[in-house]
Design an enzyme around this catalytic site. Structure first.
Site, PDB file in Angstrom:
ATOM      1  N   HIS A  63      31.967  -0.639 -37.710  1.00 43.95           N
ATOM      2  CA  HIS A  63      31.487   0.448 -36.845  1.00 43.95           C
ATOM      3  C   HIS A  63      31.842   1.810 -37.465  1.00 43.95           C
ATOM      4  O   HIS A  63      31.024   2.733 -37.462  1.00 43.95           O
ATOM      5  CB  HIS A  63      32.139   0.372 -35.459  1.00 43.95           C
ATOM      6  CG  HIS A  63      31.821  -0.871 -34.681  1.00 43.95           C
ATOM      7  ND1 HIS A  63      32.782  -1.645 -34.091  1.00 43.95           N
ATOM      8  CD2 HIS A  63      30.639  -1.471 -34.378  1.00 43.95           C
ATOM      9  CE1 HIS A  63      32.223  -2.658 -33.450  1.00 43.95           C
ATOM     10  NE2 HIS A  63      30.915  -2.593 -33.629  1.00 43.95           N
ATOM     11  N   SER A  83      32.950  -7.993 -34.362  1.00 40.59           N
ATOM     12  CA  SER A  83      33.989  -7.937 -33.316  1.00 40.59           C
ATOM     13  C   SER A  83      34.262  -9.319 -32.746  1.00 40.59           C
ATOM     14  O   SER A  83      35.413  -9.667 -32.469  1.00 40.59           O
ATOM     15  CB  SER A  83      33.552  -7.015 -32.176  1.00 40.59           C
ATOM     16  OG  SER A  83      33.443  -5.694 -32.617  1.00 40.59           O
TER      17      SER A  83
HETATM   18  P1  ADP Z   1      26.734  -5.337 -29.534  1.00 42.13           P
HETATM   19  O1  ADP Z   1      27.466  -5.988 -28.427  1.00 42.13           O
HETATM   20  O2  ADP Z   1      25.605  -4.438 -29.139  1.00 42.13           O
HETATM   21  O3  ADP Z   1      26.417  -6.252 -30.694  1.00 42.13           O
HETATM   22  P2  ADP Z   1      28.658  -4.210 -31.338  1.00 42.13           P
HETATM   23  O4  ADP Z   1      29.739  -3.259 -31.010  1.00 42.13           O
HETATM   24  O5  ADP Z   1      29.089  -5.524 -31.893  1.00 42.13           O
HETATM   25  O6  ADP Z   1      27.810  -4.307 -30.040  1.00 42.13           O
HETATM   26  O7  ADP Z   1      27.671  -3.561 -32.378  1.00 42.13           O
HETATM   27  C1  ADP Z   1      27.092  -2.312 -32.154  1.00 42.13           C
HETATM   28  C2  ADP Z   1      26.240  -1.953 -33.337  1.00 42.13           C
HETATM   29  O8  ADP Z   1      27.042  -1.888 -34.503  1.00 42.13           O
HETATM   30  C3  ADP Z   1      25.116  -2.948 -33.647  1.00 42.13           C
HETATM   31  O9  ADP Z   1      24.008  -2.216 -34.124  1.00 42.13           O
HETATM   32  C4  ADP Z   1      25.699  -3.778 -34.755  1.00 42.13           C
HETATM   33  O10 ADP Z   1      24.699  -4.325 -35.584  1.00 42.13           O
HETATM   34  C5  ADP Z   1      26.513  -2.734 -35.503  1.00 42.13           C
HETATM   35  N1  ADP Z   1      27.593  -3.342 -36.251  1.00 42.13           N
HETATM   36  C6  ADP Z   1      28.554  -4.150 -35.792  1.00 42.13           C
HETATM   37  N2  ADP Z   1      29.375  -4.543 -36.786  1.00 42.13           N
HETATM   38  C7  ADP Z   1      28.901  -3.948 -37.922  1.00 42.13           C
HETATM   39  C8  ADP Z   1      29.292  -3.979 -39.315  1.00 42.13           C
HETATM   40  N3  ADP Z   1      30.303  -4.711 -39.736  1.00 42.13           N
HETATM   41  N4  ADP Z   1      28.574  -3.238 -40.184  1.00 42.13           N
HETATM   42  C9  ADP Z   1      27.506  -2.514 -39.756  1.00 42.13           C
HETATM   43  N5  ADP Z   1      27.081  -2.461 -38.474  1.00 42.13           N
HETATM   44  C10 ADP Z   1      27.757  -3.172 -37.571  1.00 42.13           C
END
Ligand code: ADP
Length: 168
Positions: free
Chosen positions: A18, A134
């Protein structure tokens, strides 16, 4: 005119993936609202206030380094409604792999149909952080694994504390 973006997610917990997206979003927007989703039925490990506090702490260096203004909000409805509420013209999302691509592009297109005035921008994950999720961080932490490669120190403490409490 200043450009405002909205980056929605669960951030449960915030990861280096993130943070990579947030730092790189500084190249496209002047201000970024981090929208912490608090949807009913989606059980989070870490409560929303703590997720926001963590985001505030760990994004401070990015704001100082890049000049990006970062604001924080929870939202419990549609990302497009939350983006509009915060006067954001862009929604920022990260793409890790093909399954992210399929899901995110479809969602971006449906959001675009509902809100043609808001553009979704996808940033490809950086090689060093693209494997981080996550959900896997939580699984590893639950099994006593070391998650220090994947999430900042502040988030490690919050995950450890939350694992000792009943889920939210
Ligand atoms: P959600 O529950 O919407 O998946 P997340 O917090 O896991 O929420 O992810 C929010 C955004 O961040 C999404 O667009 C996801 O693809 C992106 N994201 C999560 N982890 C990564 C990562 N390691 N690298 C790039 N983008 C990420």
């Amino acid at each position: 005119m200043a450009r405002t973006g909205f980056y929605p997610g669960s951030f449960d917990p915030v990861t280096y993936g993130h943070l990579d997206i947030i730092a790189r979003a500084a190249r496209i927007v002047d201000k970024l609202i981090l929208g912490v989703g608090v949807h009913h039925g989606k059980q989070a490990l870490i409560d929303a206030d703590t997720r926001i506090r963590l985001l505030e702490e760990v994004t401070k260096p990015i704001a100082e380094h890049t000049g990006l203004k970062i604001a924080f909000a929870t939202f419990d409805g549609l990302a497009v409604d939350a983006a509009r509420h915060h006067h954001a013209g862009l929604i920022v999302r990260g793409l890790r792999d093909a399954s992210d691509f399929d899901y995110e592009v479809q969602m971006g297109q449906m959001n675009g149909a509902m809100a043609p005035d808001i553009e979704t921008v996808f940033l490809a994950a950086s090689p060093a952080t693209r494997m981080i999720a996550s959900s896997l961080v939580k699984q590893i932490a639950r099994m006593g694994g070391d998650v220090s490669l994947f999430i900042p120190r502040e988030a490690q403490a919050a995950v450890a504390a939350a694992l000792k409490k009943p889920p939210h």
